[in-house]
Design a protein around this motif. Structure first.
Motif, PDB file in Angstrom:
ATOM      1  N   ASP A 152       0.826  -1.201   0.000  1.00  0.00           N
ATOM      2  CA  ASP A 152       0.000   0.000   0.000  1.00  0.00           C
ATOM      3  C   ASP A 152       0.866   1.258   0.000  1.00  0.00           C
ATOM      4  OD1 ASP A 152      -2.919   0.787   0.205  1.00  0.00           O
ATOM      5  OD2 ASP A 152      -2.066   1.950   1.866  1.00  0.00           O
ATOM      6  N   ARG A 153       1.896   1.272   0.825  1.00  0.00           N
ATOM      7  CA  ARG A 153       2.791   2.435   0.871  1.00  0.00           C
ATOM      8  C   ARG A 153       3.547   2.604  -0.440  1.00  0.00           C
ATOM      9  NH1 ARG A 153       3.045   0.318   5.857  1.00  0.00           N
ATOM     10  NH2 ARG A 153       5.033  -0.747   5.560  1.00  0.00           N
ATOM     11  N   GLN A 154       3.996   1.503  -1.030  1.00  0.00           N
ATOM     12  CA  GLN A 154       4.711   1.583  -2.306  1.00  0.00           C
ATOM     13  C   GLN A 154       3.803   2.157  -3.390  1.00  0.00           C
ATOM     14  OE1 GLN A 154       7.735   1.371  -3.171  1.00  0.00           O
ATOM     15  NE2 GLN A 154       7.643   1.163  -5.380  1.00  0.00           N
ATOM     16  N   LEU A 155       2.573   1.677  -3.441  1.00  0.00           N
ATOM     17  CA  LEU A 155       1.632   2.188  -4.439  1.00  0.00           C
ATOM     18  C   LEU A 155       1.292   3.651  -4.184  1.00  0.00           C
ATOM     19  CD1 LEU A 155      -0.614  -0.968  -4.693  1.00  0.00           C
ATOM     20  CD2 LEU A 155       0.799  -0.018  -6.538  1.00  0.00           C
ATOM     21  N   GLY A 156       1.324   4.069  -2.944  1.00  0.00           N
ATOM     22  CA  GLY A 156       1.120   5.478  -2.621  1.00  0.00           C
ATOM     23  C   GLY A 156       2.254   6.356  -3.128  1.00  0.00           C
ATOM     24  N   ARG A 157       3.451   5.797  -3.185  1.00  0.00           N
ATOM     25  CA  ARG A 157       4.623   6.544  -3.667  1.00  0.00           C
ATOM     26  C   ARG A 157       4.725   6.545  -5.188  1.00  0.00           C
ATOM     27  NH1 ARG A 157       7.084   4.359   1.019  1.00  0.00           N
ATOM     28  NH2 ARG A 157       7.757   2.479  -0.036  1.00  0.00           N
ATOM     29  N   THR A 158       4.414   5.393  -5.797  1.00  0.00           N
ATOM     30  CA  THR A 158       4.676   5.251  -7.234  1.00  0.00           C
ATOM     31  C   THR A 158       3.498   5.626  -8.112  1.00  0.00           C
ATOM     32  OG1 THR A 158       4.023   2.930  -7.166  1.00  0.00           O
ATOM     33  CG2 THR A 158       6.379   3.418  -6.883  1.00  0.00           C
ATOM     34  N   TYR A 216       2.823  -0.048 -15.511  1.00  0.00           N
ATOM     35  CA  TYR A 216       2.415  -1.454 -15.430  1.00  0.00           C
ATOM     36  C   TYR A 216       3.577  -2.324 -15.901  1.00  0.00           C
ATOM     37  CZ  TYR A 216      -0.437  -5.648 -15.967  1.00  0.00           C
ATOM     38  OH  TYR A 216      -0.962  -6.910 -15.850  1.00  0.00           O
ATOM     39  N   SER A 217       3.935  -3.321 -15.081  1.00  0.00           N
ATOM     40  CA  SER A 217       5.122  -4.117 -15.392  1.00  0.00           C
ATOM     41  C   SER A 217       4.993  -5.519 -14.812  1.00  0.00           C
ATOM     42  CB  SER A 217       6.373  -3.442 -14.817  1.00  0.00           C
ATOM     43  OG  SER A 217       6.363  -3.535 -13.397  1.00  0.00           O
ATOM     44  N   ILE A 218       6.050  -6.279 -14.954  1.00  0.00           N
ATOM     45  CA  ILE A 218       6.118  -7.625 -14.410  1.00  0.00           C
ATOM     46  C   ILE A 218       5.926  -7.605 -12.889  1.00  0.00           C
ATOM     47  CG2 ILE A 218       8.639  -7.639 -14.181  1.00  0.00           C
ATOM     48  CD1 ILE A 218       6.430 -10.622 -15.288  1.00  0.00           C
ATOM     49  N   ALA A 219       6.262  -6.496 -12.241  1.00  0.00           N
ATOM     50  CA  ALA A 219       6.057  -6.391 -10.791  1.00  0.00           C
ATOM     51  C   ALA A 219       4.572  -6.527 -10.451  1.00  0.00           C
ATOM     52  CB  ALA A 219       6.612  -5.071 -10.271  1.00  0.00           C
ATOM     53  N   ASP A 220       3.718  -5.871 -11.222  1.00  0.00           N
ATOM     54  CA  ASP A 220       2.269  -5.971 -10.995  1.00  0.00           C
ATOM     55  C   ASP A 220       1.761  -7.358 -11.358  1.00  0.00           C
ATOM     56  OD1 ASP A 220       1.667  -3.009 -10.458  1.00  0.00           O
ATOM     57  OD2 ASP A 220       2.809  -2.985 -12.328  1.00  0.00           O
ATOM     58  N   ILE A 221       2.267  -7.891 -12.449  1.00  0.00           N
ATOM     59  CA  ILE A 221       1.846  -9.218 -12.913  1.00  0.00           C
ATOM     60  C   ILE A 221       2.211 -10.286 -11.873  1.00  0.00           C
ATOM     61  CG2 ILE A 221       2.238 -10.971 -14.695  1.00  0.00           C
ATOM     62  CD1 ILE A 221       2.700  -8.532 -16.646  1.00  0.00           C
ATOM     63  N   ALA A 222       3.361 -10.135 -11.232  1.00  0.00           N
ATOM     64  CA  ALA A 222       3.799 -11.112 -10.230  1.00  0.00           C
ATOM     65  C   ALA A 222       3.055 -10.957  -8.906  1.00  0.00           C
ATOM     66  CB  ALA A 222       5.310 -10.976 -10.004  1.00  0.00           C
TER      67      ALA A 222
END
Length: 132
Positions: free
Chosen positions: A44-50, A58-64
């Motif tokens: 949640d904090r990471q998504l608040g920053r990015t 959107y990348s492999i990070a989201d897919i994983a």
């Protein structure tokens, strides 16, 4: 790397002990639930920053990461506690490619018949090792 070393294993362990294990072990359920909650907070904090996605675009990070969050309701989590994850989850789930992938598995109702359950949770493996 965070998904492979944190989110995936911990949500997997919580899912195993809370949902699938034949023996309910309160310590294991609580320990992995607490860690899963902590990791939802990290996400949640990471998504608040990015912004929109884990690494910005959107990348492999989201897919994983996304598949591990799909069982949040079954595991007793509400995304209301994690507003950035809630937004991200809805956005990722709504993507046409994700919808197409999810549609492939809709025909599976209960993936664990008794034989599958034995294999999945190591009982059959123990039997096979004993026959060597």
């Amino acid at each position: 790397m965070w998904q492979m070393a944190g989110l995936g294993p911990m949500l997997g362990q919580h899912g195993h002990f809370a949902l699938y294990a034949a023996e309910k072990i309160p310590y294991a359920i609580e320990r992995y639930r607490d860690e899963a909650a902590r990791l939802y907070g990290v996400l949640d904090r990471q998504l608040g920053r990015t912004g929109a996605y884990v690494a910005g675009d959107y990348s492999i990070a989201d897919i994983a990461c996304f598949p591990w969050t799909m069982t949040h309701k079954a595991q007793g989590f509400t995304l209301d506690d994690y507003p950035n994850v809630k937004r991200w989850y809805a956005e990722v789930r709504a993507r046409p490619q994700v919808q197409a992938g999810l549609a492939i598995g809709k025909f599976v109702k209960e993936p664990f018949d008794e034989e599958s359950r034995k294999i999945m949770f190591g009982q059959r493996a123990k039997e096979m090792l004993g026959k060597r």
